[in-house]
Motif scaffolding. Structure first.
Motif, PDB file in Angstrom:
ATOM      1  N   THR A   1      36.239  51.750  26.192  1.00 29.37           N
ATOM      2  CA  THR A   1      35.032  51.057  26.581  1.00 29.37           C
ATOM      3  C   THR A   1      34.522  49.798  25.626  1.00 29.37           C
ATOM      4  O   THR A   1      33.488  50.005  25.518  1.00 29.37           O
ATOM      5  CB  THR A   1      34.127  51.726  27.153  1.00 29.37           C
ATOM      6  N   ASP A   2      35.403  49.341  24.787  1.00 26.01           N
ATOM      7  CA  ASP A   2      35.162  48.511  23.788  1.00 26.01           C
ATOM      8  C   ASP A   2      34.852  47.120  24.399  1.00 26.01           C
ATOM      9  O   ASP A   2      33.700  46.429  24.080  1.00 26.01           O
ATOM     10  CB  ASP A   2      36.295  48.106  22.784  1.00 26.01           C
ATOM     11  N   GLU A   3      35.228  46.764  25.503  1.00 25.06           N
ATOM     12  CA  GLU A   3      35.039  45.541  26.227  1.00 25.06           C
ATOM     13  C   GLU A   3      34.054  45.647  27.263  1.00 25.06           C
ATOM     14  O   GLU A   3      34.182  46.457  27.778  1.00 25.06           O
ATOM     15  CB  GLU A   3      36.245  44.873  26.860  1.00 25.06           C
ATOM     16  N   ARG A   4      33.319  44.546  27.705  1.00 20.61           N
ATOM     17  CA  ARG A   4      32.467  44.579  28.680  1.00 20.61           C
ATOM     18  C   ARG A   4      33.065  45.112  30.071  1.00 20.61           C
ATOM     19  O   ARG A   4      32.623  45.676  30.827  1.00 20.61           O
ATOM     20  CB  ARG A   4      31.625  43.199  28.859  1.00 20.61           C
ATOM     21  N   PHE A   5      34.205  44.312  30.467  1.00 20.12           N
ATOM     22  CA  PHE A   5      34.855  44.634  31.593  1.00 20.12           C
ATOM     23  C   PHE A   5      35.262  46.140  31.698  1.00 20.12           C
ATOM     24  O   PHE A   5      35.073  46.742  32.971  1.00 20.12           O
ATOM     25  CB  PHE A   5      36.134  43.828  31.797  1.00 20.12           C
ATOM     26  N   ASP A   6      35.578  46.772  30.801  1.00 24.81           N
ATOM     27  CA  ASP A   6      36.017  48.087  30.815  1.00 24.81           C
ATOM     28  C   ASP A   6      34.923  49.202  31.025  1.00 24.81           C
ATOM     29  O   ASP A   6      34.924  49.866  31.770  1.00 24.81           O
ATOM     30  CB  ASP A   6      36.757  48.538  29.308  1.00 24.81           C
ATOM     31  N   ARG A   7      33.715  48.683  30.215  1.00 21.66           N
ATOM     32  CA  ARG A   7      32.406  49.285  30.701  1.00 21.66           C
ATOM     33  C   ARG A   7      31.994  49.279  32.006  1.00 21.66           C
ATOM     34  O   ARG A   7      31.707  50.240  32.620  1.00 21.66           O
ATOM     35  CB  ARG A   7      31.461  48.971  29.863  1.00 21.66           C
ATOM     36  N   VAL A   8      32.297  48.035  32.782  1.00 21.67           N
ATOM     37  CA  VAL A   8      31.798  47.887  33.915  1.00 21.67           C
ATOM     38  C   VAL A   8      32.792  48.685  34.885  1.00 21.67           C
ATOM     39  O   VAL A   8      32.279  49.420  36.004  1.00 21.67           O
ATOM     40  CB  VAL A   8      31.822  46.393  34.461  1.00 21.67           C
ATOM     41  N   MET A   9      33.873  48.798  34.764  1.00 22.32           N
ATOM     42  CA  MET A   9      35.122  49.615  35.440  1.00 22.32           C
ATOM     43  C   MET A   9      34.525  51.075  35.243  1.00 22.32           C
ATOM     44  O   MET A   9      34.852  51.777  36.320  1.00 22.32           O
ATOM     45  CB  MET A   9      36.281  49.146  35.106  1.00 22.32           C
ATOM     46  N   TYR A  10      34.339  51.489  34.105  1.00 18.30           N
ATOM     47  CA  TYR A  10      34.127  52.873  33.691  1.00 18.30           C
ATOM     48  C   TYR A  10      32.674  53.303  34.961  1.00 18.30           C
ATOM     49  O   TYR A  10      32.857  54.257  35.387  1.00 18.30           O
ATOM     50  CB  TYR A  10      33.744  53.056  32.382  1.00 18.30           C
ATOM     51  N   MET A  11      31.789  52.519  34.988  1.00 25.30           N
ATOM     52  CA  MET A  11      30.565  52.841  35.409  1.00 25.30           C
ATOM     53  C   MET A  11      30.843  52.675  37.073  1.00 25.30           C
ATOM     54  O   MET A  11      30.268  53.388  37.721  1.00 25.30           O
ATOM     55  CB  MET A  11      29.286  51.574  35.048  1.00 25.30           C
ATOM     56  N   ARG A  12      31.627  51.950  37.365  1.00 25.48           N
ATOM     57  CA  ARG A  12      32.085  51.742  38.856  1.00 25.48           C
ATOM     58  C   ARG A  12      32.764  52.895  39.282  1.00 25.48           C
ATOM     59  O   ARG A  12      32.468  53.663  40.362  1.00 25.48           O
ATOM     60  CB  ARG A  12      32.873  50.452  39.079  1.00 25.48           C
ATOM     61  N   ASP A  13      33.766  53.524  38.458  1.00 23.77           N
ATOM     62  CA  ASP A  13      34.299  54.586  38.769  1.00 23.77           C
ATOM     63  C   ASP A  13      33.613  56.074  38.735  1.00 23.77           C
ATOM     64  O   ASP A  13      33.646  56.794  39.564  1.00 23.77           O
ATOM     65  CB  ASP A  13      35.370  55.056  37.675  1.00 23.77           C
ATOM     66  N   TYR A  14      32.449  55.876  37.776  1.00 27.26           N
ATOM     67  CA  TYR A  14      31.612  57.101  37.799  1.00 27.26           C
ATOM     68  C   TYR A  14      30.771  56.974  39.224  1.00 27.26           C
ATOM     69  O   TYR A  14      30.293  58.063  39.827  1.00 27.26           O
ATOM     70  CB  TYR A  14      30.569  56.992  36.574  1.00 27.26           C
ATOM     71  N   ARG A  15      30.230  55.795  39.380  1.00 24.62           N
ATOM     72  CA  ARG A  15      29.435  55.608  40.652  1.00 24.62           C
ATOM     73  C   ARG A  15      30.017  56.098  41.904  1.00 24.62           C
ATOM     74  O   ARG A  15      29.555  56.790  42.815  1.00 24.62           O
ATOM     75  CB  ARG A  15      28.873  54.251  40.626  1.00 24.62           C
ATOM     76  N   ILE A  16      31.348  55.587  42.061  1.00 23.79           N
ATOM     77  CA  ILE A  16      32.120  56.038  43.357  1.00 23.79           C
ATOM     78  C   ILE A  16      32.317  57.276  43.333  1.00 23.79           C
ATOM     79  O   ILE A  16      32.397  57.973  44.426  1.00 23.79           O
ATOM     80  CB  ILE A  16      33.336  54.987  43.408  1.00 23.79           C
ATOM     81  N   ASN A  17      33.206  57.825  42.325  1.00 23.89           N
ATOM     82  CA  ASN A  17      33.715  59.213  42.225  1.00 23.89           C
ATOM     83  C   ASN A  17      33.249  60.477  41.521  1.00 23.89           C
ATOM     84  O   ASN A  17      33.450  61.433  41.616  1.00 23.89           O
ATOM     85  CB  ASN A  17      35.303  58.817  41.907  1.00 23.89           C
ATOM     86  N   LYS A  18      32.224  60.070  40.642  1.00 27.72           N
ATOM     87  CA  LYS A  18      31.495  60.809  39.794  1.00 27.72           C
ATOM     88  C   LYS A  18      32.619  61.649  38.722  1.00 27.72           C
ATOM     89  O   LYS A  18      32.287  62.402  37.996  1.00 27.72           O
ATOM     90  CB  LYS A  18      30.827  62.115  40.439  1.00 27.72           C
ATOM     91  N   ASN A  19      33.823  61.137  38.767  1.00 27.41           N
ATOM     92  CA  ASN A  19      35.026  61.365  37.894  1.00 27.41           C
ATOM     93  C   ASN A  19      35.668  60.189  37.540  1.00 27.41           C
ATOM     94  O   ASN A  19      36.446  59.882  38.211  1.00 27.41           O
ATOM     95  CB  ASN A  19      35.689  62.618  38.503  1.00 27.41           C
ATOM     96  N   VAL A  20      35.574  59.807  36.297  1.00 29.06           N
ATOM     97  CA  VAL A  20      36.274  58.584  35.685  1.00 29.06           C
ATOM     98  C   VAL A  20      37.463  58.717  35.668  1.00 29.06           C
ATOM     99  O   VAL A  20      38.364  57.619  35.492  1.00 29.06           O
ATOM    100  CB  VAL A  20      35.531  57.945  34.805  1.00 29.06           C
ATOM    101  N   TYR A  21      37.998  59.893  35.677  1.00 29.02           N
ATOM    102  CA  TYR A  21      39.542  60.199  35.191  1.00 29.02           C
ATOM    103  C   TYR A  21      40.189  60.455  36.498  1.00 29.02           C
ATOM    104  O   TYR A  21      41.567  60.719  36.143  1.00 29.02           O
ATOM    105  CB  TYR A  21      39.408  61.413  34.214  1.00 29.02           C
ATOM    106  N   GLN A  22      39.711  60.579  37.729  1.00 30.54           N
ATOM    107  CA  GLN A  22      40.468  60.735  38.711  1.00 30.54           C
ATOM    108  C   GLN A  22      40.377  59.682  39.790  1.00 30.54           C
ATOM    109  O   GLN A  22      39.028  59.441  40.154  1.00 30.54           O
ATOM    110  CB  GLN A  22      40.219  61.901  39.766  1.00 30.54           C
ATOM    111  N   GLY A  23      41.057  58.929  40.168  1.00 31.66           N
ATOM    112  CA  GLY A  23      41.020  57.556  40.861  1.00 31.66           C
ATOM    113  C   GLY A  23      41.188  57.895  42.405  1.00 31.66           C
ATOM    114  O   GLY A  23      41.622  58.873  42.660  1.00 31.66           O
ATOM    115  N   GLN A  24      40.239  57.165  43.226  1.00 36.19           N
ATOM    116  CA  GLN A  24      40.551  57.298  44.517  1.00 36.19           C
ATOM    117  C   GLN A  24      40.748  55.986  45.156  1.00 36.19           C
ATOM    118  O   GLN A  24      40.633  55.017  44.550  1.00 36.19           O
ATOM    119  CB  GLN A  24      38.994  57.874  44.963  1.00 36.19           C
TER     120      GLN A  24
END
Length: 70
Positions: free
Chosen positions: A39-62
């Motif tokens: 999560t060094d770049e801003r875009f990666d942090r935003v995508m991390y937070m999006r995955d957490y908000r949607i799925n509550k597990n950032v390592y399993q995509g849906q």
């Protein structure tokens, strides 16, 4: 003699190997995935937070079924 260097060399090799070994297994035990996300770049942090908000597990995509229908 030449073999007197083996114990210090073994100690140094183990000391250099342990952090990588420990990081791999700690991430696997705590996060459920052996590799942490970068999560060094801003875009990666935003995508991390999006995955957490949607799925509550950032390592399993849906797919689209994971996005709520407002």
């Amino acid at each position: 003699m030449w073999f007197e260097i083996i114990p210090p060399c073994a100690i140094i090799c183990v000391a250099l190997y342990l952090p990588g070994f420990a990081t791999y297994h700690l991430n696997k035990a705590i996060c459920g995935n052996a590799y942490r996300r970068n999560t060094d770049e801003r875009f990666d942090r935003v995508m991390y937070m999006r995955d957490y908000r949607i799925n509550k597990n950032v390592y399993q995509g849906q797919g689209l079924e994971g996005i709520p229908d407002k």
